[in-house]
Design an enzyme around this catalytic site. Structure first.
Site, PDB file in Angstrom:
ATOM      1  N   ARG A  87       0.841  -1.249  -0.004  1.00 50.41           N
ATOM      2  CA  ARG A  87       0.105   0.014   0.123  1.00 50.41           C
ATOM      3  C   ARG A  87       0.938   1.025  -0.100  1.00 50.41           C
ATOM      4  NH1 ARG A  87      -5.031  -1.126   2.370  1.00 50.41           N
ATOM      5  NH2 ARG A  87      -5.775  -3.473   1.972  1.00 50.41           N
ATOM      6  N   CYS A 135     -14.052  -0.734  15.620  1.00 49.98           N
ATOM      7  CA  CYS A 135     -13.988  -2.289  15.608  1.00 49.98           C
ATOM      8  C   CYS A 135     -12.765  -2.550  16.023  1.00 49.98           C
ATOM      9  CB  CYS A 135     -14.315  -2.984  14.309  1.00 49.98           C
ATOM     10  SG  CYS A 135     -13.434  -2.917  13.053  1.00 49.98           S
TER      11      CYS A 135
HETATM   12 FE1  SRM Z   1      -8.312  -0.171   7.881  1.00 47.90          FE
HETATM   13  C1  SRM Z   1     -10.425  -2.347   6.454  1.00 47.90           C
HETATM   14  C2  SRM Z   1     -10.402   2.491   6.842  1.00 47.90           C
HETATM   15  C3  SRM Z   1      -5.571   2.472   8.298  1.00 47.90           C
HETATM   16  C4  SRM Z   1      -6.606  -2.254   9.543  1.00 47.90           C
HETATM   17  N1  SRM Z   1     -10.239   0.156   7.014  1.00 47.90           N
HETATM   18  C5  SRM Z   1     -10.732  -0.927   6.201  1.00 47.90           C
HETATM   19  C6  SRM Z   1     -11.937  -0.540   5.483  1.00 47.90           C
HETATM   20  C7  SRM Z   1     -11.589  -0.476   4.333  1.00 47.90           C
HETATM   21  C8  SRM Z   1     -13.250  -1.424   5.738  1.00 47.90           C
HETATM   22  C9  SRM Z   1     -13.523  -2.388   4.807  1.00 47.90           C
HETATM   23  O1  SRM Z   1     -12.594  -3.402   4.609  1.00 47.90           O
HETATM   24  O2  SRM Z   1     -14.598  -2.411   4.125  1.00 47.90           O
HETATM   25  C10 SRM Z   1     -12.227   0.782   6.312  1.00 47.90           C
HETATM   26  C11 SRM Z   1     -13.039   1.881   5.314  1.00 47.90           C
HETATM   27  C12 SRM Z   1     -13.622   2.968   6.328  1.00 47.90           C
HETATM   28  C13 SRM Z   1     -14.322   4.041   5.692  1.00 47.90           C
HETATM   29  O3  SRM Z   1     -15.414   3.930   5.387  1.00 47.90           O
HETATM   30  O4  SRM Z   1     -13.506   4.710   5.102  1.00 47.90           O
HETATM   31  C14 SRM Z   1     -10.710   1.304   6.592  1.00 47.90           C
HETATM   32  N2  SRM Z   1      -8.071   2.193   7.604  1.00 47.90           N
HETATM   33  C15 SRM Z   1      -8.935   2.784   7.117  1.00 47.90           C
HETATM   34  C16 SRM Z   1      -8.611   4.289   7.248  1.00 47.90           C
HETATM   35  C17 SRM Z   1      -9.554   5.072   6.553  1.00 47.90           C
HETATM   36  C18 SRM Z   1      -8.916   4.860   8.736  1.00 47.90           C
HETATM   37  C19 SRM Z   1      -8.915   6.366   9.103  1.00 47.90           C
HETATM   38  O5  SRM Z   1      -9.663   6.807   9.580  1.00 47.90           O
HETATM   39  O6  SRM Z   1      -7.836   6.675   8.791  1.00 47.90           O
HETATM   40  C20 SRM Z   1      -7.003   4.147   7.315  1.00 47.90           C
HETATM   41  C21 SRM Z   1      -6.803   4.362   5.650  1.00 47.90           C
HETATM   42  C22 SRM Z   1      -5.172   4.160   5.665  1.00 47.90           C
HETATM   43  C23 SRM Z   1      -4.911   4.356   4.049  1.00 47.90           C
HETATM   44  O7  SRM Z   1      -4.847   5.431   3.562  1.00 47.90           O
HETATM   45  O8  SRM Z   1      -4.369   3.341   3.535  1.00 47.90           O
HETATM   46  C24 SRM Z   1      -6.740   2.775   7.686  1.00 47.90           C
HETATM   47  N3  SRM Z   1      -6.285   0.001   8.744  1.00 47.90           N
HETATM   48  C25 SRM Z   1      -5.647   1.273   8.909  1.00 47.90           C
HETATM   49  C26 SRM Z   1      -4.528   0.918   9.833  1.00 47.90           C
HETATM   50  C27 SRM Z   1      -3.635   1.738  10.112  1.00 47.90           C
HETATM   51  C28 SRM Z   1      -2.456   1.681   9.606  1.00 47.90           C
HETATM   52  O9  SRM Z   1      -2.263   1.042   8.440  1.00 47.90           O
HETATM   53  O10 SRM Z   1      -1.307   2.569   9.946  1.00 47.90           O
HETATM   54  C29 SRM Z   1      -4.763  -0.468   9.978  1.00 47.90           C
HETATM   55  C30 SRM Z   1      -3.912  -1.236  11.244  1.00 47.90           C
HETATM   56  C31 SRM Z   1      -2.515  -1.832  10.746  1.00 47.90           C
HETATM   57  C32 SRM Z   1      -2.522  -3.199  10.142  1.00 47.90           C
HETATM   58  O11 SRM Z   1      -2.888  -2.846   8.836  1.00 47.90           O
HETATM   59  O12 SRM Z   1      -2.359  -4.038  10.780  1.00 47.90           O
HETATM   60  C33 SRM Z   1      -5.669  -1.105   9.274  1.00 47.90           C
HETATM   61  N4  SRM Z   1      -8.271  -2.040   8.194  1.00 47.90           N
HETATM   62  C34 SRM Z   1      -7.567  -2.652   8.806  1.00 47.90           C
HETATM   63  C35 SRM Z   1      -7.996  -3.910   8.631  1.00 47.90           C
HETATM   64  C36 SRM Z   1      -7.506  -5.141   9.560  1.00 47.90           C
HETATM   65  C37 SRM Z   1      -6.325  -5.844   8.814  1.00 47.90           C
HETATM   66  C38 SRM Z   1      -5.955  -7.167   9.679  1.00 47.90           C
HETATM   67  O13 SRM Z   1      -4.636  -7.395   9.453  1.00 47.90           O
HETATM   68  O14 SRM Z   1      -6.681  -7.857  10.089  1.00 47.90           O
HETATM   69  C39 SRM Z   1      -9.079  -4.179   8.088  1.00 47.90           C
HETATM   70  C40 SRM Z   1     -10.155  -5.232   7.689  1.00 47.90           C
HETATM   71  C41 SRM Z   1      -9.430  -6.085   6.777  1.00 47.90           C
HETATM   72  O15 SRM Z   1      -8.631  -5.857   5.940  1.00 47.90           O
HETATM   73  O16 SRM Z   1     -10.136  -7.321   6.508  1.00 47.90           O
HETATM   74  C42 SRM Z   1      -9.247  -2.751   7.430  1.00 47.90           C
HETATM   75 FE1  SF4 Z   2     -11.300   0.181  10.464  1.00 45.51          FE
HETATM   76 FE2  SF4 Z   2     -12.924  -0.895  12.205  1.00 45.51          FE
HETATM   77 FE3  SF4 Z   2     -12.753   1.711  11.848  1.00 45.51          FE
HETATM   78 FE4  SF4 Z   2     -13.889   0.644  10.016  1.00 45.51          FE
HETATM   79  S1  SF4 Z   2     -14.666   0.552  12.317  1.00 45.51           S
HETATM   80  S2  SF4 Z   2     -12.475   2.042   9.797  1.00 45.51           S
HETATM   81  S3  SF4 Z   2     -12.606  -1.380   9.895  1.00 45.51           S
HETATM   82  S4  SF4 Z   2     -11.221   0.086  12.628  1.00 45.51           S
END
Ligand code: SRM
Ligand code: SF4
Length: 566
Positions: free
Chosen positions: A147, A476
């Protein structure tokens, strides 16, 4: 070949990726289907690799059901923006697109980029195309690939910033998917591809088992939370030069309530590489994960589980085997914080940089503060650029003294001057959660500001209002706001209820630990009140809250991810 793979044993997504003809799927047909605002289930998976997710407005669920309508579908678009750097012209373009096709806001994410929310299917292609017109794109912003590469954000903190910024771009370029599907689908470019050329030499037809994340920092700043990344590079500086990087592997925060084989994990520092080794090391780590990551259970597919399953020594050995990625012993380094340093700071380049707090990363106009208008106006006069931080903030970067004064005036005019923000609020992160995130159990971005106001009343009573305390909330346990690395972590259990985690360190090196489960707002306030009081009265000099709660036995220290329990 398809027949040689026993698909039944693998996660369903493996076949979808394999059959997608290098990420084309049936996206064009799905986009053209006028009968629904959605796309097909397999295209929902493939579209992620192109930087877009299907969502729906969860606030409208009940009403739509009553009216027997499909959910109010729309798309999230995530931009690829290594290191979070964006020019004023690009900011203006994103601002226009957010009004024209999205919900009128720009969301700064925890990985230093923008998301647009609420884009309707009929506008999806137009929006992505217009993002590309401004020389940005959305390739690989999501999906099972590397990413957005994160990078320490503040040019004023170190004269070596340009070097790591450039490196984050290079790593991003090096690990980009090579398929031309994106250009065909969104930009109508029919590129001529040499049929003998391997289409995805790095990723292959099934890409990675899961998402992959990389960041670079320059100590003492840890604003990218380096220990939460699959792969991290910590710059080691001697005599004002970057002599190389300590390599960190196996961080990751996602976990699932009730599934004890999942857990957040902080990465391990496994050695040191020279600057010219970085691309090779990054590539090899990706390849090791590609070939050894779990493709059966996506919940256990991240690099952190590969390392825990096969062992850190095994991993180091695999890396050492590859020419060019042999590491030597890691060098000492010291981190001070995982938050941002706010305010104006002059860099060694004589330029001014303002790190500006954006609550929940949401750039919008409210009745009180016209932040979106203010930044739009600033973009119109800026002689520098903008940098989005991993703490969902923005740096108005690289401006002259003259523009600095204009920026201050514009912020004041829009009631957006930085002002007096408490140490707690300044260090807050909340993920998007409701209404757009389909995985959210509870509110986060829409609720944390209110909870902080209530906590501030308590902090004021104990004269702790200025104390910098890291608080993070998510809807979550997936960990998007990196709550497991906060001094106070709140993770949504169900609507209105949160688990409370304490004891993360201020420098982002230690996970926190579950303190109390399923708390209502009133209970959160009641539980934290005596802890704040105790902290105010009994802390040692300069002791941070995360360290205090461990020393005074509110929680025990978590030493590694496997010990973590929800
Ligand atoms: Fe995330 C999934 C938002 C950073 C771990 N994340 C999602 C999804 C796409 C939900 C989905 O799968 O349908 C969320 C969209 C919500 C929305 O309406 O915007 C979402 N993640 C975000 C953002 C926008 C949060 C924010 O408020 O800033 C961040 C976008 C980052 C980016 O620009 O790429 C975001 N997500 C992160 C981080 C933090 C980081 O990367 O520094 C994590 C934890 C670190 C990691 O990856 O271990 C993170 N997101 C997840 C996970 C759990 C992954 C796992 O290993 O289990 C999911 C769910 C999944 O992948 O199945 C997820
Ligand atoms: Fe990520 Fe869960 Fe927040 Fe959705 S509710 S943006 S998957 S931490």
């Amino acid at each position: 070949m398809s027949e040689e793979i026993n698909w039944k044993e693998l996660s369903g997504l493996e076949k979808i990726k394999y059959d997608s003809n290098y990420l084309r799927g049936t996206l064009e047909e799905s986009l053209a289907d006028p009968l629904t605002g959605a796309i097909s289930p397999s295209d929902r998976q493939i579209s992620k690799f192109h930087g877009t997710y299907l969502q729906w407005d969860r606030d409208l669920d009940k009403e739509r059901k009553q009216q027997k309508l499909e959910p109010a579908f729309s798309f999230l678009i995530r931009v690829r923006m290594p290191g979070g750097v964006i020019s004023p012209q690009q900011w203006l373009q994103m601002d226009v697109l957010s009004d024209k096709y999205a919900n009128g806001t720009l969301k700064i994410t925890t990985r230093q980029t923008f998301q647009l929310h609420g884009v309707l299917k009929k506008n999806l292609k137009k929006t992505i195309r217009q993002i590309n017109d401004s020389l940005l794109d959305t390739i690989a912003a999501c999906g099972d690939v590397n990413r957005n590469v994160m990078c320490h954000a503040n040019p004023a903190e170190s004269p070596l910033y340009p070097e790591i910024m450039e490196l984050s771009k290079e790593i991003g370029r090096h690990l980009m998917p090579r398929t031309k599907a994106y250009h065909e689908i969104w930009l109508d470019e029919k590129l001529i591809v040499d049929s003998k050329e391997e289409i995805e030499p790095l990723y292959g037809r099934r890409y990675l088992p899961r998402k992959f994340k990389i960041a670079i920092i320059i100590p003492p700043q840890n604003d990218c939370d380096i220990f939460s990344q699959d792969l991290g590079f910590i710059a080691i500086v001697e005599e004002e030069k970057i002599i190389g990087y300590n390599v960190v592997v196996g961080g990751g925060l996602g976990s699932t309530f009730g599934n004890t084989s999942t857990y957040p994990r902080t990465g391990n520092v496994i050695g040191f590489c020279t600057p010219d080794q970085v691309l090779k090391v990054a590539e090899q780590v990706v390849l090791i994960q590609r070939d050894n990551g779990n493709r059966v259970d996506r919940k256990l597919a991240r690099l952190k589980y590969t390392i825990d399953r096969l062992g850190l020594d095994w991993f180091k050995n695999e890396l050492q085997k590859q020419p060019g990625s042999s590491l030597i012993e890691a060098k000492p380094f010291k981190l001070t914080r995982n938050g941002d340093n706010y305010g104006w700071k002059k860099g060694t380049d004589d330029k001014w940089h303002l790190t500006y707090f954006v609550e929940g990363g949401r750039v919008k106009n409210s009745d009180e503060i016209q932040l979106k208008s203010a930044i739009r106006e600033i973009a119109g006069i800026s002689d520098g650029n903008f940098i989005l931080t991993g703490n969902q903030n923005v740096i108005i970067a690289g401006v002259s003294e003259k523009v600095k004064n204009q920026v201050n005036a514009i912020l004041e005019k829009n009631n957006a001057s930085p002002g007096n923000i408490s140490g707690l609020r300044k260090n807050s992160i909340s993920c998007v959660a409701l209404p757009t995130c389909p995985l959210a159990f509870s509110e986060a971005e829409r609720y944390l500001p209110t909870l902080i106001t209530k906590l501030e009343n308590k902090l004021k009573e104990y004269k702790l209002l200025k104390e910098e305390i890291v608080i993070r909330m998510t809807g979550c346990p997936n960990g998007c706001g990196r709550p497991y690395l906060a001094e106070i972590g709140l993770i949504g259990k169900s609507l209105g209820y949160y688990n409370l985690y304490l004891g993360g360190s201020f420098d982002g090196t230690r996970l926190n630990k579950l303190y109390k489960e399923t708390l209502s707002e009133q209970e959160i306030l009641e539980v934290l009140d005596p802890i704040f009081k105790d902290y105010a009265q009994n802390r040692q000099e300069n002791e941070k809250l995360g360290d205090f709660v461990i020393r005074t036995n509110y929680v025990t220290e978590i030493k590694e991810g496997k010990e973590f329990q929800h």
